[in-house]
Design a protein around this motif. Sequence first.
Motif, PDB file in Angstrom:
ATOM      1  N   LEU A   1      -2.932   6.673 -11.135  1.00 33.81           N
ATOM      2  CA  LEU A   1      -2.613   6.702  -9.405  1.00 33.81           C
ATOM      3  C   LEU A   1      -3.583   7.473  -8.844  1.00 33.81           C
ATOM      4  CD1 LEU A   1       1.197   7.835  -9.789  1.00 33.81           C
ATOM      5  CD2 LEU A   1       0.154   5.287  -9.740  1.00 33.81           C
ATOM      6  N   GLY A   2      -4.324   8.399  -9.379  1.00 33.81           N
ATOM      7  CA  GLY A   2      -5.255   9.074  -8.718  1.00 33.81           C
ATOM      8  C   GLY A   2      -6.470   8.117  -8.466  1.00 33.81           C
ATOM      9  N   LEU A   3      -6.820   7.442  -9.177  1.00 35.43           N
ATOM     10  CA  LEU A   3      -7.731   6.090  -9.306  1.00 35.43           C
ATOM     11  C   LEU A   3      -7.448   5.089  -8.010  1.00 35.43           C
ATOM     12  CD1 LEU A   3      -9.051   5.609 -12.988  1.00 35.43           C
ATOM     13  CD2 LEU A   3     -10.350   6.831 -11.103  1.00 35.43           C
ATOM     14  N   ARG A   4      -6.139   5.071  -7.827  1.00 36.22           N
ATOM     15  CA  ARG A   4      -6.029   4.139  -6.693  1.00 36.22           C
ATOM     16  C   ARG A   4      -5.685   4.945  -5.447  1.00 36.22           C
ATOM     17  NH1 ARG A   4      -2.895  -0.669  -8.321  1.00 36.22           N
ATOM     18  NH2 ARG A   4      -3.140  -1.014 -10.463  1.00 36.22           N
ATOM     19  N   GLY A   5      -6.067   6.117  -5.480  1.00 37.87           N
ATOM     20  CA  GLY A   5      -5.856   6.802  -4.169  1.00 37.87           C
ATOM     21  C   GLY A   5      -4.551   7.180  -3.888  1.00 37.87           C
ATOM     22  N   ILE A   6      -3.645   7.457  -4.554  1.00 38.84           N
ATOM     23  CA  ILE A   6      -2.062   7.594  -4.340  1.00 38.84           C
ATOM     24  C   ILE A   6      -1.924   9.177  -4.777  1.00 38.84           C
ATOM     25  CG2 ILE A   6       0.206   7.205  -4.942  1.00 38.84           C
ATOM     26  CD1 ILE A   6      -0.638   4.486  -5.914  1.00 38.84           C
ATOM     27  N   ARG A   7      -1.658  10.039  -3.916  1.00 38.18           N
ATOM     28  CA  ARG A   7      -1.821  11.297  -3.956  1.00 38.18           C
ATOM     29  C   ARG A   7      -0.417  11.809  -4.465  1.00 38.18           C
ATOM     30  NH1 ARG A   7      -6.654  10.931  -4.857  1.00 38.18           N
ATOM     31  NH2 ARG A   7      -7.824  10.812  -2.738  1.00 38.18           N
ATOM     32  N   GLY A   8      -0.128  12.686  -5.534  1.00 32.84           N
ATOM     33  CA  GLY A   8       1.268  13.040  -5.975  1.00 32.84           C
ATOM     34  C   GLY A   8       1.437  14.465  -5.360  1.00 32.84           C
ATOM     35  N   PRO A  14       1.089  -1.133  -0.058  1.00 28.50           N
ATOM     36  CA  PRO A  14      -0.049  -0.114  -0.080  1.00 28.50           C
ATOM     37  C   PRO A  14       1.097   1.258  -0.078  1.00 28.50           C
ATOM     38  CG  PRO A  14       0.086  -1.045   2.189  1.00 28.50           C
ATOM     39  CD  PRO A  14       0.949  -1.986   1.297  1.00 28.50           C
ATOM     40  N   ILE A  15       0.648   2.088  -0.785  1.00 30.60           N
ATOM     41  CA  ILE A  15       1.451   3.460  -1.120  1.00 30.60           C
ATOM     42  C   ILE A  15       0.346   4.612  -0.969  1.00 30.60           C
ATOM     43  CG2 ILE A  15       2.784   5.021  -2.432  1.00 30.60           C
ATOM     44  CD1 ILE A  15       3.926   2.393  -3.727  1.00 30.60           C
ATOM     45  N   ARG A  16       0.605   5.182  -0.110  1.00 26.66           N
ATOM     46  CA  ARG A  16      -0.536   6.592   0.012  1.00 26.66           C
ATOM     47  C   ARG A  16      -0.066   7.751  -0.809  1.00 26.66           C
ATOM     48  NH1 ARG A  16      -2.137   8.240   6.319  1.00 26.66           N
ATOM     49  NH2 ARG A  16      -3.617   6.422   5.644  1.00 26.66           N
ATOM     50  N   ALA A  17       1.352   7.953  -1.007  1.00 23.24           N
ATOM     51  CA  ALA A  17       1.594   9.235  -1.599  1.00 23.24           C
ATOM     52  C   ALA A  17       2.937   8.998  -2.357  1.00 23.24           C
ATOM     53  CB  ALA A  17       1.631  10.507  -0.814  1.00 23.24           C
ATOM     54  N   PHE A  18       3.268   9.921  -3.312  1.00 19.40           N
ATOM     55  CA  PHE A  18       4.660  10.010  -3.961  1.00 19.40           C
ATOM     56  C   PHE A  18       5.145  11.474  -3.767  1.00 19.40           C
ATOM     57  CE2 PHE A  18       2.079  10.493  -7.668  1.00 19.40           C
ATOM     58  CZ  PHE A  18       2.809  11.335  -8.382  1.00 19.40           C
ATOM     59  N   VAL A  19       6.302  11.556  -3.760  1.00 17.07           N
ATOM     60  CA  VAL A  19       7.087  12.974  -3.917  1.00 17.07           C
ATOM     61  C   VAL A  19       7.840  13.110  -5.211  1.00 17.07           C
ATOM     62  CG1 VAL A  19       8.621  14.721  -3.133  1.00 17.07           C
ATOM     63  CG2 VAL A  19       6.783  13.834  -1.517  1.00 17.07           C
ATOM     64  N   TYR A  20       7.601  13.910  -6.020  1.00 20.10           N
ATOM     65  CA  TYR A  20       8.643  14.114  -7.057  1.00 20.10           C
ATOM     66  C   TYR A  20       9.028  15.596  -7.042  1.00 20.10           C
ATOM     67  CZ  TYR A  20      10.505  14.473 -11.904  1.00 20.10           C
ATOM     68  OH  TYR A  20      11.568  14.791 -12.792  1.00 20.10           O
ATOM     69  N   VAL A  21      10.424  15.472  -7.225  1.00 12.04           N
ATOM     70  CA  VAL A  21      11.204  16.855  -7.016  1.00 12.04           C
ATOM     71  C   VAL A  21      12.036  16.896  -8.342  1.00 12.04           C
ATOM     72  CG1 VAL A  21      13.074  18.341  -6.009  1.00 12.04           C
ATOM     73  CG2 VAL A  21      11.552  16.691  -4.541  1.00 12.04           C
ATOM     74  N   GLY A  22      11.789  18.083  -9.199  1.00  6.40           N
ATOM     75  CA  GLY A  22      12.342  18.254 -10.439  1.00  6.40           C
ATOM     76  C   GLY A  22      12.176  19.616 -10.929  1.00  6.40           C
ATOM     77  N   ASP A  23      12.810  19.727 -11.956  1.00  5.36           N
ATOM     78  CA  ASP A  23      12.830  21.174 -12.762  1.00  5.36           C
ATOM     79  C   ASP A  23      12.384  21.228 -14.126  1.00  5.36           C
ATOM     80  OD1 ASP A  23      15.208  20.122 -13.608  1.00  5.36           O
ATOM     81  OD2 ASP A  23      16.183  21.797 -13.335  1.00  5.36           O
ATOM     82  N   ALA A  24      12.271  20.139 -14.832  1.00  2.60           N
ATOM     83  CA  ALA A  24      11.918  20.125 -16.089  1.00  2.60           C
ATOM     84  C   ALA A  24      10.993  19.057 -16.667  1.00  2.60           C
ATOM     85  CB  ALA A  24      13.132  19.975 -16.933  1.00  2.60           C
TER      86      ALA A  24
END
Length: 248
Positions: free
Chosen positions: A166-173, A141-151
């Motif tokens: 991912l949104g349908l799975r309830g995984i917040r970005g 089970p994954i609740r969220a992910f963080v993405y750090v980038g500039d491009a």
Amino acid sequence: MTQRDDRTAIDKARQAGAAAPVEQSRPGEIDRFLGAAKQLAPLATGTAGRLVFALDATMSRQPSWDLACSLQGQMFEVADRTGGLAVQLVYFRGFDECRASGWVGEPRRLTGLMSRIDCRGGQTQIARVLRHVRDEARTVPIRAFVYVGDAMEEEIDTLCALAGELGLRGIRGFLFQEGDDALAGRAFAEMARLTGGAHARFDVNAPGSLLDLLRGAAAYASGGHEAMRRLSDTSPAVRGLLGAMKGR
């Protein structure tokens, strides 16, 4: 190597606590990463929230990589108050190189791993990151992910389709953007909208801006909206993330 053989290699690597490739990896890639990943022990997370921490490690990102490395441990401190946090590091760099660590429950282990990775030139591989999050969520089970980038140098419709899954799975970005590249900003904002998460910009010369954003994402991963709400009482940045999520 066949798809089945590749999956077997990934499973064996995870069982050993090593880093596993996201999708397929070229022979001989990132020996330094594999050496560092051997230090990671398998994690018994219990009820800890799970957060995928994904970073662009292409050449332009070295200052932000160093900053994220120095700040990531404080994500765990926030999450400890609301059930704990298990983090999986995902990054891409160079030519067709995208890797994922095992799940880590101690900040010093993640810091040790990140400190051994240097940034290298290449194009973005955000789609591979999103596919990895999707595939990983089929087993844990994954609740969220963080993405750090500039491009963003990919087909935006492909990214949006994956973000929608991912949104349908309830995984917040939580998509945190360094700088003000307009194309990246539009793409990050749309992916955040489709996942029910949030997009925010930060300044690498103001470390506190990224720190507050990471704390907010960690709070959500470990304790949901309520944990974010409590943290927002003392953090305008977290209030902004929470407001963006409630506005979906």
